[in-house]
Design an enzyme around this catalytic site. Structure first.
Site, PDB file in Angstrom:
ATOM      1  N   PHE A   3       0.808  -1.221   0.000  1.00 33.30           N
ATOM      2  CA  PHE A   3       0.000   0.000   0.000  1.00 33.30           C
ATOM      3  C   PHE A   3       0.841   1.271   0.000  1.00 33.30           C
ATOM      4  CE2 PHE A   3      -2.175  -3.321   2.580  1.00 33.30           C
ATOM      5  CZ  PHE A   3      -3.059  -3.737   1.604  1.00 33.30           C
ATOM      6  N   ILE A  34       2.652  -7.978  -4.565  1.00 34.82           N
ATOM      7  CA  ILE A  34       2.389  -7.476  -3.210  1.00 34.82           C
ATOM      8  C   ILE A  34       1.028  -7.938  -2.696  1.00 34.82           C
ATOM      9  CG2 ILE A  34       3.971  -5.536  -3.419  1.00 34.82           C
ATOM     10  CD1 ILE A  34       1.668  -3.689  -4.029  1.00 34.82           C
ATOM     11  N   THR A  80      -1.366  -8.577  -5.062  1.00 32.11           N
ATOM     12  CA  THR A  80      -2.276  -8.098  -6.095  1.00 32.11           C
ATOM     13  C   THR A  80      -2.583  -9.147  -7.149  1.00 32.11           C
ATOM     14  OG1 THR A  80      -0.277  -7.239  -7.095  1.00 32.11           O
ATOM     15  CG2 THR A  80      -1.613  -5.692  -5.852  1.00 32.11           C
ATOM     16  N   LEU A  91      -6.678  -7.925 -16.812  1.00 32.06           N
ATOM     17  CA  LEU A  91      -5.884  -9.140 -17.069  1.00 32.06           C
ATOM     18  C   LEU A  91      -6.516 -10.378 -16.451  1.00 32.06           C
ATOM     19  CD1 LEU A  91      -2.216  -7.827 -16.648  1.00 32.06           C
ATOM     20  CD2 LEU A  91      -3.347  -8.547 -18.755  1.00 32.06           C
ATOM     21  N   ASN A  92      -7.188 -10.195 -15.310  1.00 35.82           N
ATOM     22  CA  ASN A  92      -7.838 -11.328 -14.651  1.00 35.82           C
ATOM     23  C   ASN A  92      -9.057 -10.777 -13.923  1.00 35.82           C
ATOM     24  OD1 ASN A  92      -8.610 -13.094 -12.427  1.00 35.82           O
ATOM     25  ND2 ASN A  92      -6.751 -14.271 -12.833  1.00 35.82           N
ATOM     26  N   GLN A  94      -9.026  -6.523  -6.233  1.00 35.88           N
ATOM     27  CA  GLN A  94      -8.263  -5.287  -6.037  1.00 35.88           C
ATOM     28  C   GLN A  94      -9.187  -4.106  -5.834  1.00 35.88           C
ATOM     29  OE1 GLN A  94      -4.890  -4.362  -6.052  1.00 35.88           O
ATOM     30  NE2 GLN A  94      -4.199  -4.746  -8.124  1.00 35.88           N
ATOM     31  N   GLY A 116      -3.622  -0.706 -15.230  1.00 34.00           N
ATOM     32  CA  GLY A 116      -3.265  -0.805 -13.806  1.00 34.00           C
ATOM     33  C   GLY A 116      -4.419  -0.415 -12.911  1.00 34.00           C
ATOM     34  N   GLY A 119      -4.312  -0.837  -9.091  1.00 29.58           N
ATOM     35  CA  GLY A 119      -4.034  -0.956  -7.654  1.00 29.58           C
ATOM     36  C   GLY A 119      -4.630   0.148  -6.806  1.00 29.58           C
ATOM     37  N   GLU A 120      -4.814   1.316  -7.370  1.00 31.96           N
ATOM     38  CA  GLU A 120      -5.115   2.452  -6.505  1.00 31.96           C
ATOM     39  C   GLU A 120      -6.456   3.131  -6.775  1.00 31.96           C
ATOM     40  OE1 GLU A 120      -1.110   4.353  -5.318  1.00 31.96           O
ATOM     41  OE2 GLU A 120      -0.723   3.216  -7.134  1.00 31.96           O
TER      42      GLU A 120
END
Ligand code: MOS
Length: 743
Positions: free
Chosen positions: A238, A464, A466, A628-629, A636, A700, A702-703
């Site tokens: 994070f 991490i 993810t 991607l998945n 996420q 992307g 993640g955030e």
């Protein structure tokens, strides 16, 4: 074979994790392993007057008590030559200064963790303490302008903001504040260090094996080639594991001084200070609009805290610069030094706090105008990047609003505060926009087809939590023409081809092109070998006329003519087939603006008498390019939403202004949500692969999931109660005795 990319396959490391057989940094066995415990300061400012280690030193099993008096001397006083954030200003026991509470002041090394922990209780410390700077409200008079980063200036201007604010018929002028938050990954930071002569090996829980290698080598003044960082599994990061903090180097120093491998894991309370935080922000937000909702100006000035020894800036204004098409805008950032550990990247740093202010202010404006909040956002939709006029690489935010409104049932919202009620329960519906930039860096990978017909694919990236292992296996499987079961994907080792740190939501977007290119290179070599081999069933075919299907080189026109990889390699002499690739962004960076977008809708239930708050459900619809998945991506986004709920309702690091201590720096007092606090989370993806951004169209994820959620909930709380809370977290006392109301 249908493409694996996008499929919701299970995590390939899932079984390892749920059976406890995945090895994290503190799990690696080592002969003669010694155990280290950190002792931290109990005052926030001053110097260590005396430190008595004699008793601790005499206790059973103790190998070393390292303090500023006997710690090995580092070059340049332990100050890294790397500018932050690549190198942080660390505490490496080179002097007796104390700059924040909970700062490392000693390291105890013993034969067992129990002996080290016990001895750590028997160190006598006296301080020459000075009054700490810990009161943000008072210290802000000393705010200063921090340096900017490339492409992210500290201040920005477009048009004439003063004229724009005067021009608007309706305006909002408000201050939004967000508290200090601590990352608290489930796995606390941990390091195991071993020296073999001049070579240092670190097993470290890090978001960047290459960055950690560079940072630690720089502090010791040794070549980076002498340092290897290994990190196969990480229990969450994070942002707090995006830098190498003091304990990493202290662990390596302890290993050097004892001549033994040393393991050092932080205790949970040691995650409150020495390894970063989200800083407190105070955001002054002004905006103005015409009666039809057209924005005429936005001004967004952010104050955030930093430490007394390093500038860390929470760039809350970044989101304001790009989200709406106002002609007049100004943003600024100033930092307020306090006697605390330096803040750092915290999931969507800048966007989380900034989108709370921006999307709350837009909601306030919508109420003032009597306008639907979605209609207001559409009125000011940024068709191009408003700061520099570049076209977006792709943007489906309109679809996010529309799909979200439909899935959520926005049309049943009654546009009056306190109008929706079931018995004692006030029901509130709110929405907000979400966004996060798409980042991509240079990355490299290697693919090797082995004589047994399996493949090894690797990149020095990180997982991490993810799903990097899983999604990169999917990318490699499609590019090679191998089933995922035949692929072993390796990561988390600085000796592998270099990849960037797993921060800024960039790993999937950076590493997948390299993995795809390396795997395609290996596949093409396999095909070339087969068609050139007179003994192959595909001999003589043009390479374009064959493909690889489940590790068989296969003639497209006649799939009965095929040749397994293992046989091709065996006939060719039995050597593995190998290809490497390095990929990086190119000229598209000058042509397009890259951002992901989303729309978040929240329903809250507030007890009309008690003010207790529940988030019943959240709907989030996102345009993140190619997924991607679908399973790990959904996880996420849900994880981001959970932290969004926590940000707006639960978490707050409470700094005692008298002592400079975080008084709730432990998991008994620092609130995080439990499962019962989380209602229904609905995640939906819209949009298309962003092929301007990279060959897979991946942006992307993640955030972005945390952004927008705090404002959507705050806006729903206003709808439910008529109380506008601009000071996070929103707790029942603020709802019951409102500090601010409007409309
Ligand atoms: Mo993220 S806060 O960039 O690790």
């Amino acid at each position: 074979m249908s493409p694996l990319i996008g499929q919701p396959i299970d995590r390939i490391d899932g079984m390892l994790k749920v059976t406890g057989s995945a090895s994290y940094a503190a799990d690696f066995p080592e002969a003669r392993l010694a155990h280290a415990v950190i002792v931290t300061s109990t005052v926030a400012s001053g110097t260590i007057a005396s430190i008595d280690t004699r008793r601790a030193q005499a206790l059973p099993g103790v190998l070393l008590v390292m303090t500023w008096q006997n710690a090995m001397r580092l070059p340049n006083g332990g100050h890294t030559p790397l500018a932050p954030p690549a190198g942080r200003h660390l505490t490496l026991l080179q002097d007796n200064a104390v700059r924040y509470s909970n700062e490392p002041i000693a390291v105890v090394v013993a034969d067992t963790l129990e002996h080290a922990s016990d001895a750590a209780q028997h160190i006598g410390v006296t301080y020459a303490a000075t009054p700490p700077i810990a009161d943000f409200a008072r210290a802000k008079a000393q705010a200063h302008t921090p340096p900017g980063q490339p492409g992210r200036p500290i201040d920005s201007q477009r048009g004439d903001v003063e004229a724009g604010l005067r021009e608007g018929a309706v305006s909002i002028d408000a201050i939004y504040t967000t508290p200090v938050q601590f990352h608290n990954p489930m796995e606390p930071h941990a390091t195991m260090a071993r020296w073999d002569g001049p070579a240092l090996t670190l097993y470290d829980s890090t978001q960047g094996v290459s960055g950690a290698r560079t940072a630690v080598a720089a502090v010791f003044g040794i070549p980076a080639d002498n340092v290897r960082v290994i990190s196969p599994f990480i229990g969450g990061g994070f942002g707090c594991k995006g830098s190498s903090w003091s304990h990493v180097t202290l662990c390596a120093m302890a290993a050097k001084q004892t001549g033994r491998p040393v393991r050092l894991a932080l205790a949970r309370p040691q995650l409150f200070g020495p390894v970063g935080s989200r800083p407190r922000t105070e955001q002054h937000f002004s905006l103005a609009a015409r009666r039809d909702g057209t924005l005429t100006a936005i001004r967004h000035d952010t104050l955030s805290h930093t430490s007394t020894f390093e500038d860390w800036t929470e760039m809350s204004g970044l989101v304001t610069r790009m989200m709406y098409a106002t002609p007049n805008l100004s943003t600024s950032h100033r930092v307020v030094p306090l006697n605390v550990g330096t803040p750092t990247f915290t999931r969507a740093p800048g966007e989380t706090t900034g989108s709370f202010a921006l999307e709350s202010a837009m909601d306030e404006l919508a109420w003032r105008l009597g306008m639907d909040p979605i209609a207001l956002r559409l009125k000011n939709y940024a068709e191009v990047e408003p700061q520099d006029g570049k076209p977006w690489s792709s943007k489906a935010l309109r679809e996010c609003y529309a799909t979200g409104a439909q899935r959520f049932g926005w049309s049943r919202r009654i546009a009056t505060p306190r109008a929706m009620r079931q018995g004692q329960t006030l029901i509130g519906l709110g929405m907000a926009g979400a966004t996060y930039p798409a980042n991509r860096s240079e990355a490299a990978a290697i693919a090797r087809i082995l004589p047994d017909g399996t493949a090894m694919v690797a990149s020095g990236t990180q997982d991490i939590g993810t799903g990097t292992y899983t999604v990169m296996t999917q990318v490699a499987a499609d590019a090679l023409g191998f089933a995922p079961e035949r692929i072993h994907f390796a990561l988390g080792d600085s000796s592998l081809p270099r990849a960037p740190g797993s921060g800024g939501s960039q790993s999937a977007a950076s590493v997948s092109p390299a993995v795809q290119a390396a795997a395609r290179g290996a596949r093409d070599k396999l095909i070339a070998l087969a068609v050139a081999d007179p003994a192959s069933p595909v001999h003589g075919a043009a390479p374009a006329d064959v493909t690889v299907i489940d590790a068989w080189v296969t003639l497209r026109a006649d799939p009965s003519r095929r040749d397994p990889a293992a046989a091709i390699i065996a006939r060719a002499g039995g050597q593995p087939i190998e290809a490497q690739a390095s990929t990086k962004p190119g000229a598209e960076k000058q042509q397009y603006a890259f951002h992901s977008f989303g729309a978040v809708f929240a329903e809250v239930h507030v007890d009309a008498d008690l003010g207790t708050l529940r988030v019943a459900r959240i709907v989030g619809v996102y345009d993140v390019g190619q997924v991607l998945n679908a399973k790990t991506a959904r996880s996420q986004l849900m994880g981001g939403m959970v932290w969004g709920i926590s940000t707006v309702l639960h978490e707050e690091g409470l700094l005692d202004t008298a002592t400079g201590r975080f008084v709730n720096g432990n998991f008994a007092d620092y609130h995080v949500p439990v499962n019962a606090d989380i209602g229904d989370l609905d995640v939906q993806f819209v949009g298309a692969p962003d092929l301007h951004f990279n060959p897979l169209g991946v942006r992307g994820i993640g955030e972005i999931g945390i952004t927008g959620v705090p404002a959507a909930i705050a806006n729903a709380v206003y709808h439910a109660t008529g109380v506008r809370v601009r000071d996070l977290p929103i707790t029942l006392d603020k709802v019951m005795s409102p500090p601010h109301t409007m409309v």
